[in-house]
Design an enzyme around this catalytic site. Sequence first.
Site, short mmCIF file in Angstrom:
data_model
loop_
_atom_site.label_atom_id
_atom_site.label_comp_id
_atom_site.label_asym_id
_atom_site.label_seq_id
_atom_site.Cartn_x
_atom_site.Cartn_y
_atom_site.Cartn_z
N GLY A 1 5.35 -0.23 2.68
CA GLY A 1 6.17 -0.96 1.71
C GLY A 1 6.58 -2.26 2.35
N ARG B 1 34.18 -4.42 -31.12
CA ARG B 1 34.62 -3.02 -31.00
C ARG B 1 36.15 -2.96 -30.99
NH1 ARG B 1 33.86 2.38 -31.75
NH2 ARG B 1 34.31 3.62 -29.88
N GLU C 1 0.84 -1.19 0.00
CA GLU C 1 0.00 0.00 0.00
C GLU C 1 0.88 1.25 0.00
OE1 GLU C 1 -2.85 -0.11 3.16
OE2 GLU C 1 -3.67 -2.05 2.54
N ILE D 1 0.96 -2.48 -8.01
CA ILE D 1 0.42 -3.80 -8.31
C ILE D 1 0.61 -4.14 -9.78
CG2 ILE D 1 -1.62 -5.28 -8.21
CD1 ILE D 1 -0.53 -4.17 -5.47
N GLU E 1 9.26 -7.51 -4.31
CA GLU E 1 9.11 -8.75 -3.53
C GLU E 1 10.10 -8.83 -2.37
OE1 GLU E 1 8.07 -12.36 -5.48
OE2 GLU E 1 7.45 -11.32 -7.30
N THR F 1 12.88 -5.81 -0.51
CA THR F 1 14.12 -5.13 -0.86
C THR F 1 15.34 -5.95 -0.43
OG1 THR F 1 14.20 -3.99 1.26
CG2 THR F 1 13.02 -2.87 -0.56
#
Length: 379
Positions: free
Chosen positions: A131, A268, A127, A157, A363, A365
Amino acid sequence: MNFEYSETQLHVADSARAFAEQYIRPHIMEWDEAQTFPVEVFKKAGELGFMGVLVPESLGGSGLGYHEYIAIIEEISKVDPSIGLSVAAHNSLCTNHILEFGDEAQKARWIPKLARGEWIGAWGLTEHNTGSDAGGMNTTAKREGDFWVLNGAKNFITHGISGDIAVVVARTGEKGDSRGMTAFVIEKGTPGFKSGKKEDKLGMRASETAELIFTDCRIPDENRLGEVGEGFIQSMKVLDGGRISIGALSLGIAKGAYEASLKYSKERVQFGKPISHFQGISFKLAEMATEIEAAELLVHKAAFLKNHGKPVTLMSAKAKMYASEVCVRVSNEAVQIHGGYGYTKDFPVEKFYRDSKLCTIGEGTTEIQKVVIAKNILK
């Protein structure tokens, strides 16, 4: 111990790779720049079994395990992490929550449509004011006879607008009480249930992220998952599997960025030779390759434990934490190896760099993973 994919796992990986090349690669930047969520691509993924990877065949799923699931998420994410993220969220959060905690009638009602990709799933825990502190949620569910009335909002979400069905955790008790929350399934079109603001994000822009809003939303008690007060505990178990998903997503990003860098470094030319011949570049590549393999072993160890029904909380936290941090480091080095070109949208590493950061946040931190790991090792 076996460090090789089985024939089935190799076949699954090949199928996911072919799907990504055909249906995703041609549209990567188009979707990214317009923040388009390509619903039809997910319907196609459902036809191929990628939207019900862990679902038993009896319920319309593929009946596969977590090693195959990792292979699918990884191969898709090597092409476009935002699509990998959405496939992962659909499988591991919404679908898996119903699969693990729904009764037989609930599974039969919702799982087949999710597994076939006919419906896209969302999952609501976070919400605006909560968190990492999910226990402080303000969304409430109050019982009125055979119904529950939900009020509040969820944010960040995945599939908040396009989702056909959402598993939502609401407070049915006191704030901060781990047994004061309950999970409910809410179908799109239910009166009082609507989508809110769509987030304008740094990366993962083709994966839709939005609010879910509940205003006197009445749902029948038959839509409740498990017992009253089990919602938070269920969510923590669902996140154990979800963290394996983020580990797989992180692997895909890291491998995509590494492979692009390896190719570029051989092509490169500076000072008369490919830049891969310079120690400053070759050492970067060596570190990238080593860290990716270490992350891969952690993620697959967590998958092994999950497949065998063993405790996985500690290992999934380790795998998610390490793999997500590795994908950020690898993506950062990939931009550095590409130099000025790495900062442009003409090369893929710019997008891997933007997409990678979410893996250290979503999901749980990195800091929350450290809390989980420390709590387990200090028991």
